[in-house]
Design a protein around this motif. Structure first.
Motif, PDB file in Angstrom:
ATOM      1  N   PRO A  46       0.816  -1.217   0.000  1.00 31.56           N
ATOM      2  CA  PRO A  46       0.000   0.000   0.000  1.00 31.56           C
ATOM      3  C   PRO A  46       0.851   1.268   0.000  1.00 31.56           C
ATOM      4  O   PRO A  46       1.953   1.298   0.543  1.00 31.56           O
ATOM      5  CB  PRO A  46      -0.789  -0.117   1.306  1.00 31.56           C
ATOM      6  CG  PRO A  46       0.083  -0.927   2.198  1.00 31.56           C
ATOM      7  CD  PRO A  46       0.799  -1.887   1.297  1.00 31.56           C
ATOM      8  N   ALA A  47       0.302   2.301  -0.634  1.00 34.37           N
ATOM      9  CA  ALA A  47       0.940   3.616  -0.649  1.00 34.37           C
ATOM     10  C   ALA A  47      -0.138   4.651  -0.382  1.00 34.37           C
ATOM     11  O   ALA A  47      -1.088   4.767  -1.156  1.00 34.37           O
ATOM     12  CB  ALA A  47       1.608   3.867  -1.991  1.00 34.37           C
ATOM     13  N   ARG A  48       0.001   5.385   0.714  1.00 32.67           N
ATOM     14  CA  ARG A  48      -0.992   6.400   1.063  1.00 32.67           C
ATOM     15  C   ARG A  48      -0.812   7.640   0.204  1.00 32.67           C
ATOM     16  O   ARG A  48       0.304   8.073  -0.062  1.00 32.67           O
ATOM     17  CB  ARG A  48      -0.867   6.805   2.526  1.00 32.67           C
ATOM     18  CG  ARG A  48      -1.506   5.829   3.445  1.00 32.67           C
ATOM     19  CD  ARG A  48      -1.764   6.465   4.809  1.00 32.67           C
ATOM     20  NE  ARG A  48      -2.283   5.454   5.696  1.00 32.67           N
ATOM     21  CZ  ARG A  48      -1.707   5.051   6.803  1.00 32.67           C
ATOM     22  NH1 ARG A  48      -0.590   5.596   7.191  1.00 32.67           N
ATOM     23  NH2 ARG A  48      -2.245   4.123   7.541  1.00 32.67           N
ATOM     24  N   ASP A  49      -1.932   8.215  -0.180  1.00 26.28           N
ATOM     25  CA  ASP A  49      -1.940   9.478  -0.925  1.00 26.28           C
ATOM     26  C   ASP A  49      -3.153  10.255  -0.446  1.00 26.28           C
ATOM     27  O   ASP A  49      -4.249  10.114  -0.981  1.00 26.28           O
ATOM     28  CB  ASP A  49      -2.016   9.202  -2.423  1.00 26.28           C
ATOM     29  CG  ASP A  49      -1.917  10.465  -3.257  1.00 26.28           C
ATOM     30  OD1 ASP A  49      -1.596  11.536  -2.702  1.00 26.28           O
ATOM     31  OD2 ASP A  49      -2.174  10.393  -4.470  1.00 26.28           O
ATOM     32  N   GLY A  50      -2.970  11.020   0.626  1.00 28.97           N
ATOM     33  CA  GLY A  50      -4.088  11.745   1.213  1.00 28.97           C
ATOM     34  C   GLY A  50      -5.080  10.782   1.836  1.00 28.97           C
ATOM     35  O   GLY A  50      -4.713   9.950   2.652  1.00 28.97           O
ATOM     36  N   GLU A  51      -6.324  10.854   1.395  1.00 29.84           N
ATOM     37  CA  GLU A  51      -7.368   9.985   1.945  1.00 29.84           C
ATOM     38  C   GLU A  51      -7.488   8.663   1.198  1.00 29.84           C
ATOM     39  O   GLU A  51      -8.324   7.832   1.543  1.00 29.84           O
ATOM     40  CB  GLU A  51      -8.704  10.722   1.928  1.00 29.84           C
ATOM     41  CG  GLU A  51      -8.721  11.906   2.866  1.00 29.84           C
ATOM     42  CD  GLU A  51     -10.104  12.454   3.082  1.00 29.84           C
ATOM     43  OE1 GLU A  51     -11.093  11.790   2.695  1.00 29.84           O
ATOM     44  OE2 GLU A  51     -10.201  13.547   3.642  1.00 29.84           O
ATOM     45  N   VAL A  52      -6.675   8.487   0.183  1.00 27.33           N
ATOM     46  CA  VAL A  52      -6.734   7.279  -0.633  1.00 27.33           C
ATOM     47  C   VAL A  52      -5.470   6.463  -0.413  1.00 27.33           C
ATOM     48  O   VAL A  52      -4.383   7.009  -0.288  1.00 27.33           O
ATOM     49  CB  VAL A  52      -6.864   7.646  -2.132  1.00 27.33           C
ATOM     50  CG1 VAL A  52      -6.767   6.423  -3.009  1.00 27.33           C
ATOM     51  CG2 VAL A  52      -8.163   8.382  -2.394  1.00 27.33           C
ATOM     52  N   THR A  53      -5.637   5.157  -0.358  1.00 26.25           N
ATOM     53  CA  THR A  53      -4.493   4.253  -0.318  1.00 26.25           C
ATOM     54  C   THR A  53      -4.471   3.486  -1.624  1.00 26.25           C
ATOM     55  O   THR A  53      -5.485   2.907  -2.034  1.00 26.25           O
ATOM     56  CB  THR A  53      -4.608   3.275   0.871  1.00 26.25           C
ATOM     57  OG1 THR A  53      -4.615   4.034   2.086  1.00 26.25           O
ATOM     58  CG2 THR A  53      -3.451   2.309   0.898  1.00 26.25           C
ATOM     59  N   ARG A  54      -3.336   3.509  -2.287  1.00 28.71           N
ATOM     60  CA  ARG A  54      -3.176   2.729  -3.515  1.00 28.71           C
ATOM     61  C   ARG A  54      -2.606   1.371  -3.144  1.00 28.71           C
ATOM     62  O   ARG A  54      -1.591   1.294  -2.460  1.00 28.71           O
ATOM     63  CB  ARG A  54      -2.238   3.452  -4.472  1.00 28.71           C
ATOM     64  CG  ARG A  54      -2.882   4.620  -5.149  1.00 28.71           C
ATOM     65  CD  ARG A  54      -1.924   5.346  -6.090  1.00 28.71           C
ATOM     66  NE  ARG A  54      -2.656   6.333  -6.852  1.00 28.71           N
ATOM     67  CZ  ARG A  54      -3.061   7.493  -6.378  1.00 28.71           C
ATOM     68  NH1 ARG A  54      -2.796   7.833  -5.136  1.00 28.71           N
ATOM     69  NH2 ARG A  54      -3.748   8.336  -7.137  1.00 28.71           N
TER      70      ARG A  54
END
Length: 75
Positions: free
Chosen positions: A11-19
């Motif tokens: 996982p990679a967090r980007d604000g409120e979204v996790t990729r």
């Protein structure tokens, strides 16, 4: 978040979204996304609930971007 790392989702967090940049069951998910991605959503819902969060706030968007799924969940 750490549980997703251990399970192999990278996982990679980007604000409120996790990729989710890696899927431990990618071959099966490509063939049966409803089943496999549904299991993954249920897994994250269970993790959120066990941490005291609201599982209904979990949203998994399978194959939403090239090379990853998007996950929205409470922190």
């Amino acid at each position: 978040f750490e549980q997703l790392v251990r399970l192999g989702f990278a996982p990679a967090r980007d604000g409120e979204v996790t990729r989710l940049t890696r899927c431990p069951l990618l071959g099966a998910a490509a063939e049966e996304p409803t089943v496999i991605c549904g299991v993954h959503q249920g897994l994250v819902e269970g993790l959120v609930e066990s941490a005291g969060g609201a599982p209904e706030d979990v949203e998994l968007l399978p194959f939403a971007e090239p090379g990853c799924c998007l996950l929205r969940m409470p922190r």
